[in-house]
Design a protein around this motif. Structure first.
Motif, mmCIF file in Angstrom:
data_model
loop_
_atom_site.group_PDB
_atom_site.id
_atom_site.type_symbol
_atom_site.label_atom_id
_atom_site.label_comp_id
_atom_site.label_asym_id
_atom_site.label_seq_id
_atom_site.Cartn_x
_atom_site.Cartn_y
_atom_site.Cartn_z
ATOM 1 N N ALA A 51 25.256 -11.492 50.359
ATOM 2 C CA ALA A 51 26.266 -9.678 51.000
ATOM 3 C C ALA A 51 25.809 -9.008 52.631
ATOM 4 O O ALA A 51 26.284 -9.208 53.183
ATOM 5 N N TYR A 52 24.682 -8.759 52.352
ATOM 6 C CA TYR A 52 24.119 -8.454 53.380
ATOM 7 C C TYR A 52 24.173 -9.554 55.054
ATOM 8 O O TYR A 52 24.223 -8.585 56.119
ATOM 9 N N VAL A 53 23.777 -10.749 54.922
ATOM 10 C CA VAL A 53 24.108 -11.621 56.009
ATOM 11 C C VAL A 53 25.609 -10.893 57.219
ATOM 12 O O VAL A 53 26.097 -11.017 57.503
ATOM 13 N N ASP A 54 26.182 -10.828 55.828
ATOM 14 C CA ASP A 54 27.798 -10.874 55.919
ATOM 15 C C ASP A 54 28.627 -9.635 56.349
ATOM 16 O O ASP A 54 29.060 -9.666 57.373
ATOM 17 N N TRP A 55 27.764 -8.770 56.356
ATOM 18 C CA TRP A 55 28.075 -7.300 56.956
ATOM 19 C C TRP A 55 27.603 -6.850 57.686
ATOM 20 O O TRP A 55 27.610 -6.465 58.892
ATOM 21 N N ILE A 56 25.818 -7.474 58.112
ATOM 22 C CA ILE A 56 25.400 -7.227 59.279
ATOM 23 C C ILE A 56 26.062 -8.356 60.447
ATOM 24 O O ILE A 56 25.727 -7.439 61.525
#
Length: 587
Positions: A51-56
């Protein structure tokens, strides 16, 4: 030469692993993943990381969004400085120029928060919250699920840093410290030690509420028992009763007596007093040796076994069925199966805070994706069940302000003793989920939404909710975080029958436990005939009149019109033991 033989002969290894070796490999994976789950509290680190990789990544690919966030940060800093200078010029009296907390945020409601410098501190916090919400939403390319996870995670981290959580920045705590001479911290330390002892020993402190003594005391008998349920028949209290008996199907994620709390809060007692023959399913609390109970077992050994027993005991040809939460989902599966198979023993059905479409299940979906379910499966495979603490932890995180930080503030910083009511006592009496059933529930319903899409199979054939022809009464609760009312409202789209939908104030539990005379209660109700055009939930909510007080009488009137004539009470079944039975006492 065949590729399989080539691989086997040339490389000297079998083309495909022996099934036993494959199972051993999977088991090794499960052991590893279960260990990770114990360390992370059941949260999949892979799911969070993705989730955080997708966001960043997508944030880095959005220079316009970055510029927008920089300008917003600069503007908020300017507004915050202006707010502080405005306070200084007006002797600390703030004008209505600040950020207002959300309606459900009660952290800064005390008037002392309007005093300098505390008003400056909480205004800065609220502005920071706003900025992070903008930073984690509306980024092109980020999946909706990942956006929700990142937004939720940012909110949780910020809530930990709220000025309300620290004595030096919380005026309420400072005033109490001065007033009590610091005794609030002494009392808070005692509360913390008692909580720690309960956590270590697993034994809750003595409570004024006990099952069979102050809770679940409506008179009755256990009249049927199998390896999954006890069926309770309640003793009639009126000279005549409605001809159609009522079966309650609670969720097995909870003990049944939420519907039979203290006498003044008991829906069972209320209904018995209105002239109904009431039966209640009490689910067994599963252990490791119950790991292979399936969803179909819960349907057959639960709902259908209870219907068979009720018809046999009372001689009634039909039964009114009431399902609560997951029990309502199971009732919907059973009703669709009965309709498919020509079983006409269902007179009507009621759903309390229940979902049949899981596409939009609310914040619980934060914990439901392929990675998260795989981790939960490994945890359950190792133990044979999903531990009750795992479930309680997820619900606490979803309502962290109310169930974690607010409690910490009141008990540890203010040194107050928690006043326990019957609903709170019930909430601590948790249950477990068997491995196979919960796996099927998460995959078939949450992940794949098979029931709503007509792909859920019973006995090898799919069932369709549109086959249900009996009238439905569906109750949604306004602030439900488990079964959001808009999701429950989808019953209109998925069935082909008359649907009466009622929306009541309160949450998943407190909204249902709403006896007459309860203050600050209101509800909306409307009936949609099976041939009537569909009404959007927002339009329905805006245009349906609101009524004050409890919704119970409204539902009872609906039931009375569909429960037959008044007759002499049927015989009681052979008593195996007195209510509340033995299964509800299992820990």
């Amino acid at each position: 030469m065949a590729p399989e033989r080539l691989a086997s002969g040339w490389l000297g290894i079998p083309a495909s692993p022996h099934p036993r070796h494959e199972d051993a490999g999977k088991n090794l994976d499960r052991v590893l993943q279960a260990g990770i789950g114990r360390f992370t509290g059941g949260i999949s680190p892979a799911a969070i990381w993705m989730a955080y990789v997708d966001w960043i990544i997508h944030l880095h690919l959005s220079p316009a969004k970055q510029e927008e966030l920089l300008l917003d940060a600069w503007n908020k800093l300017g507004r915050w400085n202006e707010y502080g200078w405005d306070l200084a010029r007006h002797a600390g009296q703030a004008h209505d120029t600040g950020v207002r907390p959300l309606p459900q945020d009660k952290r800064f409601i005390d008037p002392t928060w309007q005093q300098w410098p505390f008003n400056v501190a909480y205004q800065g916090f609220l502005m920071t919250q706003q900025w992070w919400h903008r930073a984690t939403t509306d980024i092109s390319g980020v999946s909706r699920h990942h956006e929700d996870v990142v937004t939720f995670g940012a909110r949780q981290l910020l809530d930990m840093l709220s000025p309300s959580n620290f004595p030096i920045t919380n005026p309420v705590v400072l005033h109490e410290t001065i007033r009590s001479g610091g005794l609030n911290f002494w009392r808070g330390a005692v509360n913390a030690i008692n909580d720690w002892k309960e956590e270590i020993t697993g034994k809750p402190s003595e409570q004024p509420y006990k099952v069979g003594e102050t809770l679940a005391v409506t008179p009755g008998n256990v009249v049927f028992r199998n390896r999954l349920i006890e069926l309770i028949q309640y003793t009639p209290t009126t000279p005549t009763v409605h001809a159609v008996p009522v079966l309650f199907i609670p969720a097995w994620i909870m003990k049944y007596y939420i519907l039979d709390l203290s006498p003044h809060n008991s829906l069972v007692r209320y209904l018995v007093g209105k002239g109904y023959t009431v039966f209640m399913i009490s689910w067994k609390n599963p252990h490791a040796n119950d790991r292979d109970f399936s969803m179909n077992d819960y349907r057959e050994l639960g709902v259908m076994a209870a219907v068979n027993a009720i018809c046999s005991i009372t001689g009634a040809p039909r039964v009114s069925a009431v399902g609560y939460c997951l029990g309502g989902t199971l009732l919907s599966i059973a009703a669709a199966t009965m309709a498919r198979d020509g079983d006409q023993r269902l007179a009507n059905m009621t759903l309390f805070a229940s979902q049949v479409d899981f596409k939009e299940p609310g914040e619980l979906s934060l914990f439901i994706d392929e990675s998260q379910v795989a981790l939960l499966e490994s945890i359950m495979w190792e133990k044979g069940y999903l531990d009750s603490k795992q479930m309680a932890g997820a619900f606490h995180i979803l309502r962290s302000n109310d169930l974690i930080w607010s409690r910490r503030l009141n008990q540890y910083l203010l040194g107050r003793t928690e006043t326990v009511n019957d609903l709170m006592a019930w909430n601590t009496d948790t249950t477990r989920m068997p491995y196979r059933m919960h796996t099927e529930y998460l995959r078939d319903l949450f992940l794949e939404n098979k029931l709503a899409e007509g792909r859920y199979e019973v006995s090898g054939q799919p069932i369709a909710l549109t086959d249900i022809r009996v009238p439905i009464f569906s109750v949604g609760t306004l602030t439900d975080h488990v079964a959001p009312w808009r999701s429950a409202y989808k019953i209109h789209l998925l069935t082909d029958t008359d649907v009466t939908f009622l929306l009541t104030s309160g949450g998943h539990n407190a909204g249902v436990v709403s006896p007459p005379g309860h203050p600050n209660r209101r509800y909306q109700v409307g009936t949609s005939a099976h041939h009537a055009p569909y009404i959007d939930p927002e339009i329905w909510h805006a245009n349906t009149p609101s009524n004050e007080d409890s919704w119970w009488p409204e539902w009872e009137n609906w039931m009375a019109a569909r429960s037959g004539d008044l007759v002499m009470p049927p015989r009681m079944g052979k008593a195996l033991c007195d209510a509340p039975g033995t299964y509800v006492l299992q820990s």
